[in-house]
Design an enzyme around this catalytic site. Structure first.
Site, PDB file in Angstrom:
ATOM      1  N   ASP A 149      18.448 -18.977  26.066  1.00 25.52           N
ATOM      2  CA  ASP A 149      19.144 -18.388  27.213  1.00 25.52           C
ATOM      3  C   ASP A 149      20.556 -17.993  26.798  1.00 25.52           C
ATOM      4  O   ASP A 149      21.112 -18.526  25.830  1.00 25.52           O
ATOM      5  CB  ASP A 149      19.164 -19.344  28.395  1.00 25.52           C
ATOM      6  CG  ASP A 149      20.070 -20.546  28.169  1.00 25.52           C
ATOM      7  OD1 ASP A 149      19.838 -21.270  27.181  1.00 25.52           O
ATOM      8  OD2 ASP A 149      21.011 -20.769  28.957  1.00 25.52           O
TER       9      ASP A 149
ATOM     10  N   GLU B  63      20.611 -23.813  28.695  1.00 23.48           N
ATOM     11  CA  GLU B  63      21.803 -24.511  28.202  1.00 23.48           C
ATOM     12  C   GLU B  63      23.081 -23.928  28.779  1.00 23.48           C
ATOM     13  O   GLU B  63      24.010 -24.658  29.137  1.00 23.48           O
ATOM     14  CB  GLU B  63      21.838 -24.443  26.668  1.00 23.48           C
ATOM     15  CG  GLU B  63      22.888 -25.332  26.026  1.00 23.48           C
ATOM     16  CD  GLU B  63      24.266 -24.702  25.926  1.00 23.48           C
ATOM     17  OE1 GLU B  63      25.259 -25.439  25.747  1.00 23.48           O
ATOM     18  OE2 GLU B  63      24.366 -23.460  26.037  1.00 23.48           O
TER      19      GLU B  63
END
Length: 454
Positions: free
Chosen positions: A92, A156
């Site tokens: 991500d 994250e």
């Protein structure tokens, strides 16, 4: 770089690495459906899963974590009796922010001035490719000498803790002798660095309400309580006269011992405008690695475009607080809430919401794994000795792993050196750093396997 079979193999694989990073960067995998479709994260996760399967990983799975994101897991069995090493990265990314500030499309890997530009190129899709390069180089030169587990996180950047909670619920999954977190970076290009400390973080939203609705500023201005003005007062209270973070009850005077960050270098790396002072006191290293730091990362109120002469009835801000090692993030959050409530003027109504939190981390740099990494980096970076530095950012998973597996040795390396400009427009990665760190990681796995046999 010193010539050796692993280095030569990594060099030959760099065109493939660029092609794969191009594919990965093309996914707008922001783990926030208000910013990008969920399908982009799902596509990136499937790309990683397919890459692991192609490298003969077993038990490859997309793990549905409690925050709604997916983490990708796989295991590559090594020789009997070999140690197990966990390799971490995340797919991500941060939002593109102001697309007009990008010199090239943010989700299109573009080579310019010897660097590869694109959102996630360094943080941390480049880390995924780094792990793949290291493993491929080992497979081409006698095989992978350890059992490898790979975990690639899907949220994250949001700090919502999905993988942390999943790991706590399934502690057997990530058991390992050593853990390489591929989400840090060298102190600067060409200087091999492991990160010894990470600041923790807490993310909150504060809302201020003062009126039932907006009012004409000419008719009521001067006596009617302005919600935006109240919010500005609150935000200003979080910094002292010199710009230092000041939160009632939260210490902010710790000093950093170790590698220092010259102010002139920091100003250049941070692209501070000429004549603008740096806020705070102490050394730069004190401020970014050893002390708390508050940042207002967003404000909701009347936009300038289309503004009307009215008094805002409500305003909202999102605040990020970085918490250094030695301070508890949960306690810091309580102190931040209490500070805001105390400093809200005019008895305005204030609402507080926590949206993310992670603890600070401090590695044991005396562990055998660090000796193995130092030897590996000495080969990958001829003439350079491995340095240890702090990092102002947060990787909440580190503390979770340290708590779950206290015997595991945790190392932090990666591609996010200052020129990478992660989280900002025009993020980029140095292909030379990708190559050298892939060599270093491969050699580390060899060294570590030997150290466990001794």
């Amino acid at each position: 770089m010193t010539s050796n079979p692993i280095a030569e193999t990594v060099r030959s694989l760099m065109p493939r690495a660029k092609a794969e990073l191009t594919e990965l960067v093309a996914f707008e995998s922001v783990a926030d459906e208000a910013v990008a479709p969920r399908s982009e994260c799902e596509a990136a996760a499937n790309w990683v899963a397919d890459a692991l399967r192609a490298e003969d990983f077993q038990d490859v799975a997309l793990l549905d974590t409690p925050d709604g994101s997916q983490s990708v897991y796989g295991i590559l069995p090594g020789p009997a009796g070999a140690p197990t090493v966990l390799l971490y990265a995340h797919y991500d990314v941060q939002p593109k922010l102001d697309e007009s500030a990008w010199h090239t499309p943010p989700f299109e890997l573009t080579e310019r001035n010897g660097r590869w530009y694109g959102r996630g190129a360094a943080d941390c899709k480049g880390g995924v490719v780094m792990h793949l390069l290291a493993l491929r180089a080992l497979k081409a030169n006698g095989g992978v000498p350890v059992t490898v587990k790979v975990i690639v996180e899907g949220s994250e950047e949001q700090g919502t803790g999905g993988l942390e909670r999943y790991a706590e619920q399934h502690p057997e999954l990530l058991v390992s002798d050593a853990i390489v977190i591929g989400d840090a970076g060298n102190f600067r290009v060409g200087l091999p660095t492991v990160t010894a400390t990470l600041r923790g973080m807490t993310m909150i939203r504060v809302g201020i309400e003062t009126l039932e609705g907006n009012l004409h500023s000419g008719q009521f201005g001067g006596a009617a309580p302005d919600a935006l003005a109240a919010l500005i007062r609150v935000l200003d209270s979080l910094r002292g006269p010199d710009g230092s973070t000041v939160i009632d009850g939260l210490p902010g005077d710790k000093a950093w011992e170790g590698l220092q960050y010259p102010e002139e270098d920091f100003r250049k790396d941070a692209k501070v405008l000429a004549g603008v002072d740096l806020p705070g006191s102490g050394t730069v290293a004190d401020r970014i690695w050893a002390r708390p730091a508050v940042t207002v990362i967003g404000i909701d109120c009347h936009p300038v475009a289309g503004a009307t002469p009215s008094i805002p009835s409500s305003a909202r801000a999102q605040i990020s607080l970085r918490v250094p090692p030695g301070q508890d993030a949960a306690e810091a959050t309580k102190l931040l809430f209490a500070h805001i409530e105390k400093h809200t003027p005019w008895n305005a109504r204030v609402s507080l919401e926590q949206v993310g939190q992670g603890q600070a981390f401090q590695a044991d740099t005396s562990s055998p794994a660090y000796a193995s990494m130092a030897d590996a980096m000495r080969v990958a970076y001829p003439g350079q000795e491995m340095q240890t530095a702090g990092m102002g950012g947060s990787i909440p998973l580190c503390n979770t792993l340290a708590s779950l597996y206290p015997e595991s040795e945790i190392l932090l390396i990666g591609l996010s050196e200052p020129e990478a400009q992660i989280h900002a427009p025009n993020e980029s990665v140095s292909p030379e750093e990708l190559e050298r760190l892939s060599v270093a990681e491969a050699l580390f796995l060899v060294n570590y396997a030997r150290s466990k046999q001794a």
